[in-house]
Motif scaffolding. Structure first.
Motif: not given
Length: 552
Positions: A419, A428, A430
Protein backbone atom coordinates in the motif's frame (compact mmCIF):
# COMPACT_ATOMS: atom_id res chain seq x y z
CA UNK A 1 -40.18 2.79 20.86
CA UNK A 2 -42.34 5.41 19.20
CA UNK A 3 -43.04 9.04 19.84
CA UNK A 4 -46.29 10.44 21.22
CA UNK A 5 -49.21 9.88 18.87
CA UNK A 6 -51.31 13.00 19.36
CA UNK A 7 -52.05 15.58 16.69
CA UNK A 8 -48.80 15.95 14.71
CA UNK A 9 -49.60 19.66 14.37
CA UNK A 10 -51.19 20.73 17.68
CA UNK A 11 -50.94 24.42 16.77
CA UNK A 12 -52.73 24.08 13.43
CA UNK A 13 -55.08 26.98 12.95
CA UNK A 14 -53.61 29.00 15.83
CA UNK A 15 -50.90 30.90 13.95
CA UNK A 16 -53.01 33.87 13.05
CA UNK A 17 -53.72 34.63 16.68
CA UNK A 18 -50.31 34.32 18.30
CA UNK A 19 -47.74 34.82 15.54
CA UNK A 20 -45.31 32.25 14.24
CA UNK A 21 -42.52 33.32 16.57
CA UNK A 22 -44.64 32.37 19.60
CA UNK A 23 -44.95 28.69 18.72
CA UNK A 24 -42.67 25.91 20.04
CA UNK A 25 -41.46 23.11 17.79
CA UNK A 26 -41.57 19.45 18.77
CA UNK A 27 -39.12 16.57 18.46
CA UNK A 28 -40.70 13.13 18.06
CA UNK A 29 -38.57 9.97 18.11
CA UNK A 30 -39.68 6.82 16.29
CA UNK A 31 -37.28 3.95 16.84
CA UNK A 32 -37.09 0.45 15.40
CA UNK A 33 -36.15 -1.13 12.09
CA UNK A 34 -35.97 1.26 9.17
CA UNK A 35 -38.94 -0.06 7.20
CA UNK A 36 -41.19 -0.07 10.27
CA UNK A 37 -40.14 3.49 11.19
CA UNK A 38 -40.85 4.76 7.69
CA UNK A 39 -44.29 3.14 7.67
CA UNK A 40 -45.05 4.55 11.11
CA UNK A 41 -44.19 8.13 10.27
CA UNK A 42 -46.04 7.98 6.94
CA UNK A 43 -49.15 6.87 8.84
CA UNK A 44 -48.78 9.79 11.27
CA UNK A 45 -48.44 12.45 8.59
CA UNK A 46 -51.78 14.03 7.56
CA UNK A 47 -52.63 13.46 3.90
CA UNK A 48 -51.06 16.07 1.68
CA UNK A 49 -48.38 17.08 4.19
CA UNK A 50 -45.38 18.52 2.39
CA UNK A 51 -42.71 17.04 4.67
CA UNK A 52 -38.99 17.48 4.18
CA UNK A 53 -37.39 14.03 4.06
CA UNK A 54 -33.71 13.40 4.80
CA UNK A 55 -33.09 9.77 3.90
CA UNK A 56 -31.54 7.47 1.32
CA UNK A 57 -34.44 5.01 1.55
CA UNK A 58 -35.93 4.28 -1.91
CA UNK A 59 -39.41 5.28 -2.99
CA UNK A 60 -39.78 8.62 -1.16
CA UNK A 61 -40.40 11.46 -3.60
CA UNK A 62 -38.22 14.52 -3.09
CA UNK A 63 -36.08 12.94 -0.36
CA UNK A 64 -32.54 14.23 0.03
CA UNK A 65 -29.45 12.51 1.43
CA UNK A 66 -27.87 14.20 4.44
CA UNK A 67 -24.91 15.44 2.41
CA UNK A 68 -27.32 17.66 0.43
CA UNK A 69 -28.91 19.20 3.52
CA UNK A 70 -26.98 22.45 3.05
CA UNK A 71 -29.03 23.16 -0.09
CA UNK A 72 -32.10 23.64 2.13
CA UNK A 73 -30.71 26.54 4.15
CA UNK A 74 -32.93 29.60 3.86
CA UNK A 75 -36.06 27.51 3.28
CA UNK A 76 -38.87 26.90 5.78
CA UNK A 77 -41.11 23.91 6.42
CA UNK A 78 -43.69 22.58 8.89
CA UNK A 79 -42.41 19.00 9.06
CA UNK A 80 -39.05 17.25 8.84
CA UNK A 81 -38.39 13.51 8.76
CA UNK A 82 -34.75 12.71 9.49
CA UNK A 83 -33.89 9.04 8.96
CA UNK A 84 -30.86 8.14 11.09
CA UNK A 85 -30.81 4.62 9.59
CA UNK A 86 -29.34 6.30 6.50
CA UNK A 87 -26.57 7.77 8.65
CA UNK A 88 -26.76 10.18 11.57
CA UNK A 89 -24.93 13.10 9.98
CA UNK A 90 -24.80 15.46 12.94
CA UNK A 91 -24.03 18.65 11.00
CA UNK A 92 -27.00 18.03 8.71
CA UNK A 93 -29.21 17.21 11.71
CA UNK A 94 -28.42 20.60 13.23
CA UNK A 95 -28.62 22.49 9.93
CA UNK A 96 -32.04 21.25 8.74
CA UNK A 97 -33.60 21.87 12.16
CA UNK A 98 -33.23 25.58 11.44
CA UNK A 99 -35.67 25.27 8.52
CA UNK A 100 -38.53 24.08 10.76
CA UNK A 101 -41.05 26.80 11.54
CA UNK A 102 -42.67 27.37 14.91
CA UNK A 103 -45.43 24.84 15.54
CA UNK A 104 -43.73 22.23 13.34
CA UNK A 105 -42.66 18.67 14.13
CA UNK A 106 -39.24 17.09 13.67
CA UNK A 107 -39.49 13.30 13.34
CA UNK A 108 -36.25 11.50 14.12
CA UNK A 109 -36.21 7.87 12.95
CA UNK A 110 -33.62 5.75 14.74
CA UNK A 111 -32.63 2.13 15.26
CA UNK A 112 -33.88 0.75 18.61
CA UNK A 113 -32.40 3.15 21.14
CA UNK A 114 -30.94 0.40 23.32
CA UNK A 115 -29.15 -0.99 20.23
CA UNK A 116 -28.17 2.27 18.53
CA UNK A 117 -24.62 2.32 19.87
CA UNK A 118 -23.79 -0.92 18.01
CA UNK A 119 -25.54 0.12 14.79
CA UNK A 120 -22.99 0.27 11.89
CA UNK A 121 -23.85 3.85 11.07
CA UNK A 122 -23.04 4.78 7.43
CA UNK A 123 -21.88 8.21 8.65
CA UNK A 124 -18.83 6.57 10.24
CA UNK A 125 -17.33 6.33 6.76
CA UNK A 126 -16.79 10.09 6.90
CA UNK A 127 -14.03 9.81 9.51
CA UNK A 128 -13.01 6.15 9.69
CA UNK A 129 -9.32 5.64 8.90
CA UNK A 130 -8.27 2.80 6.62
CA UNK A 131 -8.81 -0.14 7.16
CA UNK A 132 -11.54 0.26 9.84
CA UNK A 133 -15.18 -0.65 9.08
CA UNK A 134 -18.40 0.85 10.55
CA UNK A 135 -19.24 -2.37 12.41
CA UNK A 136 -15.97 -2.07 14.35
CA UNK A 137 -16.75 1.33 15.87
CA UNK A 138 -17.69 1.85 19.52
CA UNK A 139 -20.68 4.21 19.32
CA UNK A 140 -20.03 6.41 22.38
CA UNK A 141 -21.67 9.40 20.73
CA UNK A 142 -24.81 7.44 19.82
CA UNK A 143 -24.95 5.89 23.30
CA UNK A 144 -24.89 9.38 24.80
CA UNK A 145 -27.47 10.65 22.31
CA UNK A 146 -29.83 7.74 22.99
CA UNK A 147 -29.57 8.42 26.72
CA UNK A 148 -30.39 12.10 26.18
CA UNK A 149 -33.36 11.25 23.96
CA UNK A 150 -34.81 9.06 26.71
CA UNK A 151 -34.18 11.67 29.41
CA UNK A 152 -35.06 14.60 27.08
CA UNK A 153 -33.74 17.61 29.03
CA UNK A 154 -36.26 20.30 29.94
CA UNK A 155 -35.55 23.76 28.46
CA UNK A 156 -34.09 26.25 30.88
CA UNK A 157 -35.81 29.50 31.76
CA UNK A 158 -35.51 32.38 29.32
CA UNK A 159 -32.10 34.01 29.21
CA UNK A 160 -31.96 37.52 30.52
CA UNK A 161 -30.90 40.05 27.91
CA UNK A 162 -27.33 41.18 28.36
CA UNK A 163 -26.14 44.72 27.82
CA UNK A 164 -25.55 44.11 24.09
CA UNK A 165 -28.73 42.11 23.38
CA UNK A 166 -31.48 43.89 21.46
CA UNK A 167 -34.53 43.34 19.31
CA UNK A 168 -34.34 43.12 15.55
CA UNK A 169 -35.80 46.62 15.05
CA UNK A 170 -33.25 48.06 17.47
CA UNK A 171 -30.41 46.31 15.62
CA UNK A 172 -31.61 47.74 12.30
CA UNK A 173 -31.60 51.23 13.84
CA UNK A 174 -28.04 50.82 15.14
CA UNK A 175 -26.75 49.50 11.82
CA UNK A 176 -28.40 52.34 9.91
CA UNK A 177 -26.92 55.08 12.09
CA UNK A 178 -23.63 53.83 13.56
CA UNK A 179 -20.40 55.41 12.34
CA UNK A 180 -18.10 52.83 13.95
CA UNK A 181 -17.51 49.14 13.10
CA UNK A 182 -20.21 46.80 14.41
CA UNK A 183 -20.15 43.09 15.24
CA UNK A 184 -23.63 41.54 15.01
CA UNK A 185 -23.96 38.05 16.49
CA UNK A 186 -26.97 35.77 16.88
CA UNK A 187 -27.96 32.14 17.05
CA UNK A 188 -29.87 30.68 14.11
CA UNK A 189 -33.47 31.75 13.68
CA UNK A 190 -32.99 35.20 15.25
CA UNK A 191 -33.49 37.22 12.06
CA UNK A 192 -29.86 38.30 11.70
CA UNK A 193 -29.77 38.18 7.90
CA UNK A 194 -33.20 39.81 7.70
CA UNK A 195 -31.94 42.66 9.90
CA UNK A 196 -28.99 43.14 7.52
CA UNK A 197 -31.36 43.33 4.58
CA UNK A 198 -33.63 45.89 6.24
CA UNK A 199 -30.67 48.01 7.39
CA UNK A 200 -29.16 47.92 3.89
CA UNK A 201 -32.47 49.08 2.38
CA UNK A 202 -32.69 51.94 4.85
CA UNK A 203 -29.12 53.05 4.19
CA UNK A 204 -29.60 52.91 0.42
CA UNK A 205 -32.81 54.89 0.79
CA UNK A 206 -30.82 57.55 2.60
CA UNK A 207 -28.39 57.79 -0.30
CA UNK A 208 -25.57 55.71 1.15
CA UNK A 209 -23.73 53.22 -1.02
CA UNK A 210 -23.79 49.72 0.51
CA UNK A 211 -21.74 46.68 -0.48
CA UNK A 212 -22.51 43.20 0.84
CA UNK A 213 -20.03 40.33 0.98
CA UNK A 214 -20.20 36.75 2.30
CA UNK A 215 -18.51 33.38 1.68
CA UNK A 216 -21.00 32.71 -1.14
CA UNK A 217 -23.98 34.34 -2.84
CA UNK A 218 -26.26 31.58 -1.57
CA UNK A 219 -25.36 32.50 2.01
CA UNK A 220 -27.11 35.88 1.71
CA UNK A 221 -30.39 34.88 0.03
CA UNK A 222 -32.25 35.83 3.20
CA UNK A 223 -30.58 39.26 3.20
CA UNK A 224 -31.89 39.97 -0.30
CA UNK A 225 -35.38 38.68 0.53
CA UNK A 226 -35.65 41.37 3.21
CA UNK A 227 -34.02 44.18 1.22
CA UNK A 228 -36.45 46.35 -0.71
CA UNK A 229 -33.39 48.16 -2.04
CA UNK A 230 -30.87 45.36 -2.63
CA UNK A 231 -27.19 46.13 -1.99
CA UNK A 232 -24.38 45.25 -4.38
CA UNK A 233 -22.93 41.79 -3.66
CA UNK A 234 -19.28 40.87 -4.19
CA UNK A 235 -17.41 37.76 -3.12
CA UNK A 236 -14.60 38.54 -0.63
CA UNK A 237 -11.79 38.08 -3.19
CA UNK A 238 -13.55 40.25 -5.78
CA UNK A 239 -14.27 42.90 -3.16
CA UNK A 240 -10.64 43.21 -2.11
CA UNK A 241 -9.40 43.25 -5.70
CA UNK A 242 -11.80 45.97 -6.90
CA UNK A 243 -12.49 47.94 -3.68
CA UNK A 244 -15.64 49.67 -4.99
CA UNK A 245 -16.65 52.98 -3.44
CA UNK A 246 -19.13 52.56 -0.59
CA UNK A 247 -20.05 54.22 2.69
CA UNK A 248 -20.98 50.93 4.39
CA UNK A 249 -19.69 47.37 4.00
CA UNK A 250 -21.79 44.50 5.34
CA UNK A 251 -20.07 41.15 5.91
CA UNK A 252 -22.43 38.23 6.55
CA UNK A 253 -21.20 34.95 8.10
CA UNK A 254 -17.91 36.71 8.80
CA UNK A 255 -16.61 33.77 10.85
CA UNK A 256 -16.16 31.80 7.62
CA UNK A 257 -13.83 34.45 6.16
CA UNK A 258 -10.16 34.56 7.22
CA UNK A 259 -9.47 37.28 9.79
CA UNK A 260 -6.64 38.85 7.72
CA UNK A 261 -9.15 39.47 4.91
CA UNK A 262 -11.65 41.00 7.35
CA UNK A 263 -8.98 43.38 8.62
CA UNK A 264 -8.17 44.44 5.04
CA UNK A 265 -11.87 45.17 4.52
CA UNK A 266 -11.94 47.21 7.72
CA UNK A 267 -8.91 49.20 6.59
CA UNK A 268 -10.70 50.35 3.43
CA UNK A 269 -14.26 50.57 4.79
CA UNK A 270 -14.29 52.12 8.29
CA UNK A 271 -18.09 51.64 8.52
CA UNK A 272 -18.31 47.83 8.57
CA UNK A 273 -20.97 45.50 9.92
CA UNK A 274 -19.47 42.07 10.65
CA UNK A 275 -22.31 39.59 11.14
CA UNK A 276 -22.00 35.95 12.14
CA UNK A 277 -23.92 33.06 13.63
CA UNK A 278 -22.72 32.45 17.16
CA UNK A 279 -23.96 28.95 18.08
CA UNK A 280 -24.41 27.35 14.68
CA UNK A 281 -23.75 23.92 13.21
CA UNK A 282 -20.80 25.38 11.27
CA UNK A 283 -18.96 25.68 14.57
CA UNK A 284 -16.89 28.71 13.65
CA UNK A 285 -18.70 31.57 15.37
CA UNK A 286 -17.66 31.19 18.99
CA UNK A 287 -13.91 31.06 18.47
CA UNK A 288 -14.20 33.78 15.83
CA UNK A 289 -15.95 36.14 18.22
CA UNK A 290 -13.11 35.96 20.72
CA UNK A 291 -10.19 36.18 18.28
CA UNK A 292 -11.64 38.76 15.91
CA UNK A 293 -12.78 41.05 18.69
CA UNK A 294 -9.23 41.03 20.05
CA UNK A 295 -8.05 42.22 16.63
CA UNK A 296 -10.75 44.89 16.52
CA UNK A 297 -9.56 46.30 19.82
CA UNK A 298 -6.18 46.96 18.20
CA UNK A 299 -7.44 48.26 14.84
CA UNK A 300 -10.72 50.02 15.76
CA UNK A 301 -11.00 50.54 19.53
CA UNK A 302 -14.38 52.30 19.24
CA UNK A 303 -16.19 49.29 17.72
CA UNK A 304 -19.51 48.11 19.13
CA UNK A 305 -21.04 44.68 19.68
CA UNK A 306 -24.76 43.92 19.31
CA UNK A 307 -26.54 40.61 19.70
CA UNK A 308 -29.97 39.32 18.68
CA UNK A 309 -31.39 36.89 21.20
CA UNK A 310 -35.14 36.57 20.62
CA UNK A 311 -36.10 33.90 18.03
CA UNK A 312 -38.12 35.02 15.03
CA UNK A 313 -39.25 31.70 13.53
CA UNK A 314 -40.10 29.82 16.76
CA UNK A 315 -40.80 30.31 20.44
CA UNK A 316 -38.18 31.29 22.96
CA UNK A 317 -36.91 28.27 24.97
CA UNK A 318 -37.92 26.09 22.03
CA UNK A 319 -37.71 22.37 23.03
CA UNK A 320 -36.16 21.27 19.73
CA UNK A 321 -33.51 23.98 19.76
CA UNK A 322 -32.74 23.26 23.41
CA UNK A 323 -32.25 19.55 22.76
CA UNK A 324 -30.02 20.07 19.72
CA UNK A 325 -27.89 22.62 21.56
CA UNK A 326 -27.46 20.27 24.51
CA UNK A 327 -26.88 17.09 22.50
CA UNK A 328 -24.43 18.60 20.00
CA UNK A 329 -22.88 21.09 22.46
CA UNK A 330 -23.79 24.00 20.21
CA UNK A 331 -24.40 26.18 23.26
CA UNK A 332 -21.13 25.38 25.03
CA UNK A 333 -18.94 28.33 25.90
CA UNK A 334 -15.49 28.68 27.35
CA UNK A 335 -15.60 27.97 31.08
CA UNK A 336 -14.10 30.89 33.05
CA UNK A 337 -11.28 29.96 35.39
CA UNK A 338 -11.44 30.45 39.12
CA UNK A 339 -10.69 34.03 40.10
CA UNK A 340 -7.01 34.61 40.72
CA UNK A 341 -5.97 31.27 39.16
CA UNK A 342 -2.22 30.74 39.61
CA UNK A 343 -0.21 27.91 38.14
CA UNK A 344 1.65 25.73 40.61
CA UNK A 345 3.13 22.31 41.10
CA UNK A 346 -0.36 20.78 41.19
CA UNK A 347 -0.83 21.10 37.40
CA UNK A 348 -1.28 17.47 36.36
CA UNK A 349 -1.25 15.62 33.05
CA UNK A 350 -3.92 13.01 32.32
CA UNK A 351 -5.03 10.95 29.36
CA UNK A 352 -8.84 10.87 29.38
CA UNK A 353 -10.85 7.68 29.10
CA UNK A 354 -13.35 8.27 26.28
CA UNK A 355 -15.96 5.90 27.71
CA UNK A 356 -15.92 7.84 30.96
CA UNK A 357 -15.85 11.18 29.10
CA UNK A 358 -19.04 10.33 27.19
CA UNK A 359 -20.81 9.88 30.56
CA UNK A 360 -19.34 12.98 32.21
CA UNK A 361 -21.33 15.84 30.70
CA UNK A 362 -19.69 18.57 32.77
CA UNK A 363 -16.17 17.48 31.78
CA UNK A 364 -17.19 17.02 28.13
CA UNK A 365 -18.67 20.52 27.98
CA UNK A 366 -15.58 22.04 29.61
CA UNK A 367 -13.24 20.25 27.20
CA UNK A 368 -15.26 20.97 24.05
CA UNK A 369 -15.75 24.60 25.05
CA UNK A 370 -11.98 25.05 25.11
CA UNK A 371 -11.56 23.37 21.72
CA UNK A 372 -14.33 25.46 20.15
CA UNK A 373 -12.81 28.70 21.37
CA UNK A 374 -9.28 27.82 20.28
CA UNK A 375 -9.98 26.60 16.73
CA UNK A 376 -11.61 28.53 13.91
CA UNK A 377 -13.78 25.59 12.83
CA UNK A 378 -15.09 23.06 15.35
CA UNK A 379 -18.35 21.42 14.31
CA UNK A 380 -20.70 18.88 15.93
CA UNK A 381 -19.13 16.25 13.66
CA UNK A 382 -15.81 16.93 15.42
CA UNK A 383 -17.45 16.02 18.74
CA UNK A 384 -18.57 12.71 17.30
CA UNK A 385 -15.18 11.99 15.76
CA UNK A 386 -13.43 12.83 19.03
CA UNK A 387 -15.60 10.33 20.92
CA UNK A 388 -15.84 7.56 18.33
CA UNK A 389 -12.98 7.51 15.83
CA UNK A 390 -10.57 4.61 16.33
CA UNK A 391 -7.00 5.41 17.43
CA UNK A 392 -7.96 8.81 18.90
CA UNK A 393 -6.60 9.79 22.31
CA UNK A 394 -7.41 12.89 24.41
CA UNK A 395 -4.87 14.48 26.74
CA UNK A 396 -5.25 17.34 29.23
CA UNK A 397 -3.41 19.43 31.76
CA UNK A 398 -5.67 20.18 34.70
CA UNK A 399 -5.58 21.84 38.08
CA UNK A 400 -8.18 21.50 40.84
CA UNK A 401 -10.71 19.99 38.41
CA UNK A 402 -10.26 22.68 35.75
CA UNK A 403 -8.91 21.89 32.27
CA UNK A 404 -6.08 24.27 31.47
CA UNK A 405 -4.98 22.74 28.15
CA UNK A 406 -6.17 19.94 25.88
CA UNK A 407 -4.76 17.98 22.95
CA UNK A 408 -6.26 15.36 20.64
CA UNK A 409 -3.97 12.79 18.97
CA UNK A 410 -4.66 10.43 16.08
CA UNK A 411 -2.60 7.28 15.40
CA UNK A 412 -1.70 7.03 11.70
CA UNK A 413 0.58 5.08 9.39
CA UNK A 414 1.78 1.53 9.98
CA UNK A 415 0.61 0.60 6.48
CA UNK A 416 1.96 -2.40 4.62
CA UNK A 417 4.70 -2.15 2.01
CA UNK A 418 2.44 -2.74 -0.99
CA UNK A 419 0.00 0.00 0.00
CA UNK A 420 2.87 2.37 0.79
CA UNK A 421 4.34 1.76 -2.67
CA UNK A 422 0.95 2.51 -4.24
CA UNK A 423 0.70 5.77 -2.24
CA UNK A 424 4.18 6.79 -3.38
CA UNK A 425 3.14 6.18 -6.98
CA UNK A 426 -0.04 8.26 -6.52
CA UNK A 427 -2.31 5.25 -7.09
CA UNK A 428 -3.83 5.01 -3.59
CA UNK A 429 -5.01 7.56 -1.01
CA UNK A 430 -6.20 5.62 2.04
CA UNK A 431 -8.50 7.64 4.24
CA UNK A 432 -7.37 8.88 7.64
CA UNK A 433 -3.56 8.98 7.25
CA UNK A 434 -2.83 12.54 6.07
CA UNK A 435 0.71 13.02 7.40
CA UNK A 436 2.13 9.59 6.39
CA UNK A 437 0.50 10.06 3.00
CA UNK A 438 1.91 13.58 2.59
CA UNK A 439 5.44 12.43 3.45
CA UNK A 440 5.16 9.45 1.11
CA UNK A 441 3.57 11.12 -1.91
CA UNK A 442 4.22 14.89 -1.76
CA UNK A 443 7.65 14.72 -0.10
CA UNK A 444 8.48 11.59 -2.11
CA UNK A 445 9.87 9.58 0.84
CA UNK A 446 9.50 5.88 0.07
CA UNK A 447 8.32 3.81 3.01
CA UNK A 448 7.30 6.79 5.18
CA UNK A 449 3.73 5.47 5.52
CA UNK A 450 5.02 2.21 7.00
CA UNK A 451 6.19 4.07 10.09
CA UNK A 452 3.80 4.82 12.96
CA UNK A 453 2.83 8.43 13.55
CA UNK A 454 0.92 10.19 16.31
CA UNK A 455 -0.65 13.27 14.74
CA UNK A 456 -1.56 16.26 16.91
CA UNK A 457 -5.06 16.99 15.60
CA UNK A 458 -5.85 19.73 18.11
CA UNK A 459 -3.97 21.47 20.90
CA UNK A 460 -5.38 24.37 22.89
CA UNK A 461 -4.55 26.33 26.02
CA UNK A 462 -7.13 28.31 27.96
CA UNK A 463 -6.92 31.93 26.69
CA UNK A 464 -6.47 33.28 30.22
CA UNK A 465 -3.30 31.17 30.65
CA UNK A 466 -1.61 31.45 27.28
CA UNK A 467 2.03 32.49 27.17
CA UNK A 468 2.89 30.69 30.42
CA UNK A 469 4.41 27.54 28.92
CA UNK A 470 1.39 25.22 29.24
CA UNK A 471 1.35 24.39 25.53
CA UNK A 472 5.00 23.34 25.58
CA UNK A 473 4.43 21.39 28.81
CA UNK A 474 1.51 19.47 27.33
CA UNK A 475 3.42 18.84 24.13
CA UNK A 476 6.25 17.17 26.02
CA UNK A 477 3.66 14.92 27.68
CA UNK A 478 2.36 14.03 24.22
CA UNK A 479 5.88 13.18 23.04
CA UNK A 480 6.35 10.88 26.04
CA UNK A 481 2.98 9.22 25.35
CA UNK A 482 3.87 8.72 21.68
CA UNK A 483 7.24 7.18 22.61
CA UNK A 484 5.64 4.83 25.13
CA UNK A 485 2.97 3.77 22.64
CA UNK A 486 5.55 2.76 20.03
CA UNK A 487 5.19 5.62 17.55
CA UNK A 488 8.15 6.32 15.28
CA UNK A 489 7.47 10.03 15.11
CA UNK A 490 4.95 12.68 16.14
CA UNK A 491 3.59 15.12 13.59
CA UNK A 492 1.29 18.09 13.13
CA UNK A 493 -0.42 19.85 10.24
CA UNK A 494 -1.66 23.42 10.72
CA UNK A 495 -2.28 26.80 9.07
CA UNK A 496 1.16 28.35 8.88
CA UNK A 497 1.91 31.53 10.81
CA UNK A 498 5.31 32.76 12.07
CA UNK A 499 4.26 32.38 15.72
CA UNK A 500 3.08 28.79 15.29
CA UNK A 501 6.18 27.90 13.29
CA UNK A 502 8.37 29.14 16.16
CA UNK A 503 6.31 27.20 18.71
CA UNK A 504 6.74 23.88 16.92
CA UNK A 505 10.40 24.49 16.10
CA UNK A 506 11.15 25.20 19.76
CA UNK A 507 9.60 21.81 20.54
CA UNK A 508 12.03 20.05 18.20
CA UNK A 509 9.77 19.68 15.14
CA UNK A 510 11.24 20.08 11.66
CA UNK A 511 9.30 21.48 8.72
CA UNK A 512 8.42 18.67 6.33
CA UNK A 513 6.12 20.37 3.83
CA UNK A 514 4.33 23.62 3.04
CA UNK A 515 1.21 23.52 0.87
CA UNK A 516 0.99 25.61 -2.28
CA UNK A 517 -2.56 26.85 -1.77
CA UNK A 518 -4.02 28.98 1.01
CA UNK A 519 -6.70 27.36 3.15
CA UNK A 520 -10.12 28.97 2.51
CA UNK A 521 -10.93 29.15 6.23
CA UNK A 522 -7.64 30.32 7.73
CA UNK A 523 -6.21 32.29 4.82
CA UNK A 524 -2.82 30.59 5.33
CA UNK A 525 -0.87 27.80 3.67
CA UNK A 526 -0.82 24.46 5.45
CA UNK A 527 2.39 23.24 7.06
CA UNK A 528 3.49 19.77 8.17
CA UNK A 529 6.12 19.37 10.87
CA UNK A 530 7.47 16.19 12.46
CA UNK A 531 9.72 15.12 15.34
CA UNK A 532 11.46 11.75 15.21
CA UNK A 533 11.18 9.46 18.24
CA UNK A 534 12.70 6.12 17.20
CA UNK A 535 15.81 5.58 15.09
CA UNK A 536 13.59 5.13 12.03
CA UNK A 537 11.57 8.24 12.88
CA UNK A 538 14.70 10.34 13.39
CA UNK A 539 16.07 9.10 10.07
CA UNK A 540 12.78 10.19 8.47
CA UNK A 541 13.12 13.70 9.95
CA UNK A 542 16.71 13.85 8.67
CA UNK A 543 15.69 13.10 5.05
CA UNK A 544 17.04 15.72 2.62
CA UNK A 545 13.53 16.25 1.22
CA UNK A 546 12.31 17.22 4.66
CA UNK A 547 15.35 19.30 5.59
CA UNK A 548 15.21 21.33 2.38
CA UNK A 549 11.69 22.58 3.02
CA UNK A 550 11.64 26.26 3.98
CA UNK A 551 8.89 28.77 4.87
CA UNK A 552 7.36 30.80 2.05
Amino acid sequence: MAGRTGDPYPYRGKRAGCGINKLPRRLEVISGRQEACLQRVQALLPQGTDALWITTAPGIAGALPANKAHTLLGQETDCIVFDAHSGFAVNAFAAVSGTLRGGGVFYLLTPPLDEWEVFPDPDYLRFLPYPWRPDEVTGRFLRRLARMLVERPIPALAHSRDSHSMRQSEAVEVMATAVVPLVLTADRGRGKSAALGMAASRLLGQGSRVVLTAPSRATVESVFRHAANPPVFLAPDDLLQTLPEAEVLMVDEAAAIPVPLLLKMLEHYPRCVFSTTLHGYEGSGRGFALRFQQQLEAHAPGWKSIRLHQPIRWAENDPLEHFIHQALLLDVDLAPLQAGKRLGDDVAYRRLDRDALAHNEALLRQLFGLLVTAHYQTRPSDLRQMLDAPDISIHVLEQAGEILAVAVLSREGGLDAALTTAIHAGKRRPHGHPIPQTLTFHAGIRGAAQLLCERVMRIAVHPELQGQGLGAQLLECLVKYAEDSGADYIGVSYALTPALLRFWERAGFVLARIGHRKDSASGSCSAVQIRGLTAAGKALADQPTVQSTSPV
